[in-house]
Scaffold this active site. Structure first.
Site, PDB file in Angstrom:
ATOM      1  N   HIS B 187       0.873  -1.174   0.000  1.00 45.41           N
ATOM      2  CA  HIS B 187       0.000   0.000   0.000  1.00 45.41           C
ATOM      3  C   HIS B 187       0.906   1.219   0.000  1.00 45.41           C
ATOM      4  O   HIS B 187       1.529   1.556   0.997  1.00 45.41           O
ATOM      5  CB  HIS B 187      -0.926   0.020   1.210  1.00 45.41           C
ATOM      6  N   GLU B 313     -12.091  -2.319  -3.788  1.00 45.82           N
ATOM      7  CA  GLU B 313     -12.049  -0.911  -3.388  1.00 45.82           C
ATOM      8  C   GLU B 313     -11.444  -0.083  -4.524  1.00 45.82           C
ATOM      9  O   GLU B 313     -10.638   0.809  -4.286  1.00 45.82           O
ATOM     10  CB  GLU B 313     -11.256  -0.706  -2.101  1.00 45.82           C
ATOM     11  N   CYS B 397      -9.929   4.797   7.981  1.00 45.65           N
ATOM     12  CA  CYS B 397      -8.993   5.600   7.202  1.00 45.65           C
ATOM     13  C   CYS B 397      -9.593   6.912   6.707  1.00 45.65           C
ATOM     14  O   CYS B 397      -8.934   7.948   6.714  1.00 45.65           O
ATOM     15  CB  CYS B 397      -8.473   4.790   6.005  1.00 45.65           C
TER      16      CYS B 397
END
Lengths: 630, 630
Positions: B187, B313, B397
């Site tokens: 990520h 996502e 987040c």
């Protein structure tokens, strides 16, 4: 309470091209290929006990559940379908296969009669501890249906006796008596099977057990609560979140909304209808009628599919019928046919026949490819090109459900009373029935569902009084009737034309059901269909596929005033009729259109060709739409 | 390569009502409530090592993954947002909270500098063994950004020094050298943070490490393959199925499509732009431009959201932009603002400013409730009433991403060159900048985004030559300009009006951006928007909610010729403008309409009131739609 008796499929000869093609495909391609698949995927082997059993081939999902747990049911359904094939033509190889399965089941069966191969092989200590999730009674039901069908087809009763022993064991375990478990299936099915067993072999105890499962369901204190606690789990941790999922949220007679997992619901409603008929139970029938009204007015796709959501394989909210994410499981529409046929034989009302037909010619037939060896589990009404038929599935329930229904399709055509003969479906069928004690031949000839000219020849051995009921579908406007060449007024009552007379050999009834391509609109509360139109001709709902166009069907638009034409379209099925129209395609106003613009798209003319929905995705995956923008 | 330097938010005073309200809400409600939530949910406690650590509070998903693994990052983002608040006003309580977190981190840090509290607490033996999935470098990046922000706000560098030790450790572990791991983040995020660290403290090694992570990504042999094998896993078992998921399918300079997880993509593109600017790397900038073109012409919602799919996502296929299942994660649009601002400072082009604004005023602002304490993670463009804001999320987040962006919103208004001042956003802001060596006050006054009259007063200490660039948004038709009351021709080049002159104290520039409600259409390949229209006024995209209607908005239709009006609508935000029109609502043709009928629905007139999309669901959940049927 049952007014009519369906004429068994084994008494009905399929003569018309439409069903003949599908039936031949099922018998020669589908059923044999399914046996190969059951072998290749280790399913047949799973009956070969004793332990140790091989590792799981289908991994557990996040709820710790593997679909292998209901492999017994898949075999049961295959036996049922294969037995229907045997009813048409005995075949030593098929019988040998079923006998070999019977050998395995005989060897596996516990001394007390218990016979679930998952539990016997993998967790014998846990039998009957999780009815909510683990499909034990469901598996028993399907294997029992297979055993009954095999017995009917061949007279062989070894498998049936094995299953009768198992049923006798189940009847000792479950019930309201001292020391019995007050459980019932998490996945309904055995109720139908028990009533079939009762019809096949008598024995009111089978009817009693079915009635117990139906009556006990949803009572408080809730059995699945107690069962979860006994496993050391909190009932509130049920992964599905609600007992609506398996329709045990309320006693069945108090249920007014179709909810939860769609296949479970349909099997239960079919069993409720069966039981209402057996017992003359008006309250149970009334619950069926209420649920019927709910699904058909609020929760059903135009294709006769329902249960839009993948997450619960079932129902969501009223008028929520998304197209591109439609689940609309094939099994659920198959089971809807079962339920509708049962309702129709209690109450000869075209509304049941119309829905039976809507489900059958659209969502059910869509579940099987033209070559008979590929399947849709979920039947979307719109595709961006990514949805494809598959050769097999981790949960192959739909495959054998289609084959067992279509192999016995003749059983949905005729019903009889003492002096009544009702014809529900058309398409070329012949049967010999007995009315008023007189043998009567019935020969229905038509090119249905693509041609609405139906010709029925009645041939009693001696002249006999009876009433012929012919279903006149709700879509048929301007239907006409002739008897022996003479026009007679057509009076339709509850969806059927009623023709009472003394019939003599060679009497000919001609029913003309005009088939025009029609625009169909949804209740505007179906937001996903609003501003869109579907096309229908006769019972067949149409769709547009990219294959027939050099533009994207997603960009097509059918103006309300565009003339709908029909033309032959033999590329897929001989005799098939396509609907064509001068439509329009939306295009950017100019080549440099950005993603978003204050300038609207423009439209240019495009010829639209719509094909029957059930035939889509037979030329490879591509964009498809049932609901077309107007 | 960077032409412009953004004026830091700490140098920009927010004076306009629109941003003042949002900023005050963030500072007084959101940031304090987020600290409470971090405490309540055990996140702050997760820093308190040594072991044993408490059991997981967020269960693992089916891939064996718990979102607790990136709790360090949530704390880092909170520190960043809270530090921005401190930049406005020092506050002992907030500083004490950050100091206490610093105490925990200091105690937890390993002797070699390593500092990830999940691994230190739960699986110290496994550090750096699963960069692909487990967010170690991502966590380091966010904590580092927090540390830099705290240092800027307070001058305190204890946390920053801790993180510098960690960064030094990371630099020894990863790289192309002998004995180093050739890994990079699964990520992306740390790349941005390293460049911020470089700007804050110098040290080309930080820039080098960022460059290494960018350059190494996607090379063959693939690091995530090797890493999976080292864990005893088959690389092909990667749960996401493709390295497109984390944009490591190709070296970054070879990437031409925005793919995979949307937030990862945006963070990476922002870092690529940063690095291109630092290094004058034309190939890297060109890759950014290609990716920019791809997302803005094929893969973005009209609300500035993107990444339609929940399953990854992220991105799916070109023009696939479903409304009711839109994921369009808040974080992704926040990160788009980061990327757009970086592109704008390399190449002053209104296309970057327009998209920045589109994302900011729509998808980003929608992520936070008016009361500042409830959130949307996914931003749907259509709701059947079931989608609600939540108070907290297993993956929080988005919460801190919105607060860190909005708390520093002033940093996106102005950029300067040596003798250039660019104004990107309007809405009431004041700053003091230095141009040609002369201190210059800039005071921009407007009621933007609801009013397009912008008045800018320029106050240099002494007359000075410089060029004022004013962004003229793409939507602004017929914009007009006056300088000191005198109309001047407006010439727009690459989205900016360019005004070069010798400026003297009290010069006033008036830019009028006419704000008319407008219809917006999508490229017809966006099938989910076809036949539909969106409404926009200025940068704000509108929606219709049931709250403003006594009919279902799902049944509303806006004819193309309906006149669009505006009217004040103070129920939600003072000064807010609603768009109204005589629309129509689809109703059944008669009360007994069945679910499907050959009779189309009829329409009756209905007054439609549209509100800004970002304000939806502030009066409770209800039906909502951005794209309205025409």
């Amino acid at each position: 309470m049952r007014s009519y008796q369906p004429v068994n499929f084994s008494e009905v000869e399929i003569t018309g091209a439409f069903w003949r093609e599908r039936l031949d495909c099922i018998l020669t391609q589908t059923i044999p290929s399914q046996f190969r698949m059951l072998g290749q995927h280790g399913i047949l082997n799973s009956l070969k006990l004793p332990r140790p059993v091989p590792p799981l081939t289908i991994p557990e999902n996040r709820h710790g559940f593997s679909t292998q747990i209901f492999w017994d049911s898949d075999i049961g359904k295959w036996i049922e379908a294969a037995s229907y094939a045997l009813s048409f033509r005995r075949d030593a190889e098929t019988e040998a296969r079923i006998e070999a399965i019977t050998d395995d089941l005989e060897a596996a069966q516990d001394a007390d009669g218990y016979l679930n191969c998952w539990y016997l092989g993998r967790e014998p200590e846990n039998r009957w501890t999780n009815l909510r999730d683990n499909h034990e009674l469901y598996c028993a039901g399907h294997m029992l249906e297979g055993a009954v069908a095999y017995f009917h087809a061949t007279g062989r009763d070894r498998l049936l006796r094995i299953m009768e022993r198992y049923v006798a064991h189940i009847a000792t375990v479950f019930g309201p008596g001292e020391g019995q478990r007050r459980g019932y299936p998490g996945h309904q099915e055995i109720e139908i099977a028990l009533i079939r067993l009762y019809h096949a072999r008598g024995g009111t105890e089978h009817l009693d057990l079915a009635r117990y499962f139906i009556d006990e369901r949803g009572r408080q204190p809730h059995y699945f609560d107690a069962e979860a606690r006994a496993r050391g789990e909190a009932p509130s941790d049920f992964w599905a979140g609600t007992y609506e999922y398996n329709q045990s949220h309320l006693p069945v007679r108090d249920q007014t909304k179709v909810v939860g997992h769609a296949v479970r619901a349909m099997y239960m409603y079919a069993a409720m209808a069966d039981l209402a008929a057996e017992d003359g139970d008006a309250a149970l029938l009334s619950a069926c009628e209420t649920l019927w009204e709910d699904i058909t007015t609020k929760r059903m796709y135009v294709t006769g599919g329902f249960g839009p959501s993948a997450s619960n394989e079932g129902f969501t909210t009223d008028f929520d019928l998304p197209n591109d994410t439609a689940y609309a499981e094939t099994c659920a529409s198959v089971a809807m046919v079962f339920w509708a046929a049962r309702m129709l034989n209690i109450d000869l009302d075209g509304r049941y026949g119309d829905i039976l037909e809507q489900a059958l010619f659209n969502n059910v037939l869509a579940g099987l490819s033209l070559d008979g060896e590929r399947y849709f589990y979920d039947n979307k009404l719109e595709s961006d090109g990514s949805h494809e038929r598959w050769e097999w599935h981790p949960c192959p329930c739909c495959t054998m459900n289609v084959s067992r229904l279509l192999a016995s399709i003749g059983g949905y055509v005729f019903s009889t009373g003492d002096r009544e003969l009702a014809v529900h479906l058309y398409g070329g069928t012949r049967a010999n029935v007995t009315l008023g004690g007189v043998p009567v031949g019935v020969d229905e000839v038509s090119g249905y569902p693509f041609d609405g000219a139906v010709r029925i020849t009645i041939s009693p051995e001696t002249p006999v009084d009876f009433t012929l009921y012919l279903r006149v579908p709700g879509w048929a406007k301007g239907a006409a009737l002739r008897i022996n060449g003479v026009s007679v007024p057509l009076e339709v009552e509850k969806g059927y034309a009623r023709l009472g007379r003394t019939w003599i050999a060679g009497d000919v009834v001609e029913l003309t059901l005009p088939m025009h391509p029609e625009r169909v609109y949804a209740d505007p509360r179906v937001r996903q269909a609003l501003g869109r139109v579907a096309l229908r001709r006769g019972p067949v709902v149409y769709c547009i596929e990219d294959h027939d166009h050099d533009v994207s069907v997603a960009q097509m638009r059918l103006p309300r005033d565009a003339d709908l034409q029909t033309e032959p379209h033999d590329a897929l099925v001989p005799g098939m009729t396509a609907i064509t129209a001068e439509a329009a395609v939306s295009r950017p106003p100019h080549s440099g259109m950005p993603l978003y613009s204050v300038e609207p798209p423009v439209t240019t003319p495009a010829l639209m060709t719509a094909i029957p929905y059930y035939l889509w995705a037979n030329r490879g995956p591509n964009r498809m739409s049932v609901w077309i923008r107007e």
